[in-house]
Design a protein around this motif. Structure first.
Motif, short mmCIF file in Angstrom:
data_model
loop_
_atom_site.label_atom_id
_atom_site.label_comp_id
_atom_site.label_asym_id
_atom_site.label_seq_id
_atom_site.Cartn_x
_atom_site.Cartn_y
_atom_site.Cartn_z
N ALA A 1 4.75 -8.15 42.04
CA ALA A 1 5.38 -9.22 41.26
C ALA A 1 6.89 -9.23 41.47
O ALA A 1 7.49 -10.30 41.64
CB ALA A 1 5.05 -9.06 39.78
N ALA A 2 7.51 -8.07 41.46
CA ALA A 2 8.96 -7.99 41.63
C ALA A 2 9.38 -8.48 43.01
O ALA A 2 10.36 -9.24 43.16
CB ALA A 2 9.44 -6.56 41.41
N ILE A 3 8.65 -8.07 44.03
CA ILE A 3 8.99 -8.48 45.39
C ILE A 3 8.68 -9.97 45.59
O ILE A 3 9.47 -10.69 46.23
CB ILE A 3 8.25 -7.60 46.41
N ARG A 4 7.57 -10.45 45.03
CA ARG A 4 7.26 -11.87 45.15
C ARG A 4 8.35 -12.72 44.52
O ARG A 4 8.79 -13.73 45.08
CB ARG A 4 5.91 -12.15 44.46
N GLN A 5 8.82 -12.31 43.35
CA GLN A 5 9.89 -13.05 42.67
C GLN A 5 11.17 -13.01 43.51
O GLN A 5 11.83 -14.05 43.68
CB GLN A 5 10.15 -12.46 41.29
#
Length: 329
Positions: A177-181
């Motif tokens: 989630a952090a990398i996608r964001q």
């Protein structure tokens, strides 16, 4: 005389028949070749515990790339060995870091080659852990959320350099989630994430840690990598990554975890990746060098088993040899 009701051997009697009814096949397009890039010049240093695998500096890298492309492999996975390490692994997200420079060079030489960037901090930190370390009264602790911010920065730097796929291997909670964001906010909405979704705290990583100089300077990675005894937990890990937007799911290591590959294959429609890791490679090479096994036969049987278990793609240090063998060379 009584006869068997069914004669299974009828379909095994010739090479042509066996080929006709073969259920599982391995092709060159299934293979991903790892590459270790390092600082320096004129570097082509064989990794002691991984015969046939080398550290490459940027000025010698073209030799390896030409061989990989020449045998028909379409994708590489890049690992960097920096000359500077610090507490937060800053060279992992430096625009001039070794991985970012290597990606730019590869895409300049071979624009059509799929470049996958391993996204972690362990080889860039002076403590060898996959995240930010804080010392408390209870000892050293990996700060999950602070690490996520740095991993997202590394992913964006890799995407800016031209990486086609981001492959985070850190096992922090919420890393997809952090990398996608981070990627989306930086304009890389079409850059897929190949998540190391199920990564075990394994004894099979020893030669790799020599290759990237990432052995932890204290403790181990058992607080964030998975217990080899657990299978149901793998489904929870994978489900989290699916929910957070992963485009591929990876199982690492390979041979001892084929049951996990099958579990993921039966549950998810995403592409499943398996990592045929360093010690799996080194054991085969060591036995082959002693003349104890037929290396070609063992490697191709192993890769076939990984495909049969449900893997769509195989990351393997055998990639170049396997590609040649599959072509009959």
């Amino acid at each position: 005389m009584a006869y068997p009701l069914v004669r299974h051997r009828r379909l095994r009697s010739t090479d042509a028949l066996r080929s006709l009814v073969r259920e599982t096949s391995v092709g060159t397009n299934d293979l991903i070749a790892p590459i270790f890039v390092t600082e320096g010049t004129a570097v082509k240093d064989e990794i002691t515990s991984m015969p046939g695998v080398y550290h490459w500096s940027l000025d010698t890298l073209e030799e390896e790339l030409a061989e990989i492309v020449g045998v028909g492999i379409q994708a590489v996975l890049i690992f960097g060995v920096p000359d500077h390490k610090d507490a937060t692994g800053t060279s992992a997200f430096d625009e001039d870091g070794i991985v970012q420079r290597a990606i730019r060079k590869i895409k300049a030489l071979y624009p059509g080659l799929v470049v996958i960037a391993d996204t972690c901090l362990c080889q860039f930190t002076d403590h060898g852990h996959c995240g930010v370390v804080h010392t408390t009264d209870c000892g050293a602790e990996i700060d999950n959320d602070e690490s996520l911010a740095l991993l997202a920065k590394a992913a964006v730097a890799q995407a800016k350099a031209g990486a086609d796929i981001i492959a985070p291997s850190n096992m922090m909670d919420g890393f997809v989630a952090a990398i996608r964001q981070g990627l989306d906010e930086a304009g890389f909405t079409n850059t897929p994430i190949m998540s190391y979704a199920v990564k075990y705290s394994s004894a099979y990583y020893g030669p790799f840690r020599e290759a990237v100089h990432s052995t932890p300077q204290f403790g181990d990675r058992k607080t964030y990598q998975m217990d080899p005894a657990n299978a149901r937990e793998a489904l929870r890990e994978a489900q989290s990554d699916v929910d957070e937007g992963a485009d591929f799911l990876m199982v690492k290591p390979g041979l001892a975890y084929l049951d996990i590959v099958r579990m993921l294959r039966d549950r998810y429609s995403l592409p499943i990746v398996i990592y045929n890791v360093s010690a799996e490679y080194s054991m085969v090479k060591a036995a082959a060098l002693q003349g104890w096994i037929d290396e070609k036969a063992v490697v191709l049987e192993t890769l076939t088993g990984m495909k049969r278990a449900g893997a769509d793609l195989i990351i393997t240090y055998h990639a170049k040899d396997a590609a040649r063998w599959l072509k009959g060379n």
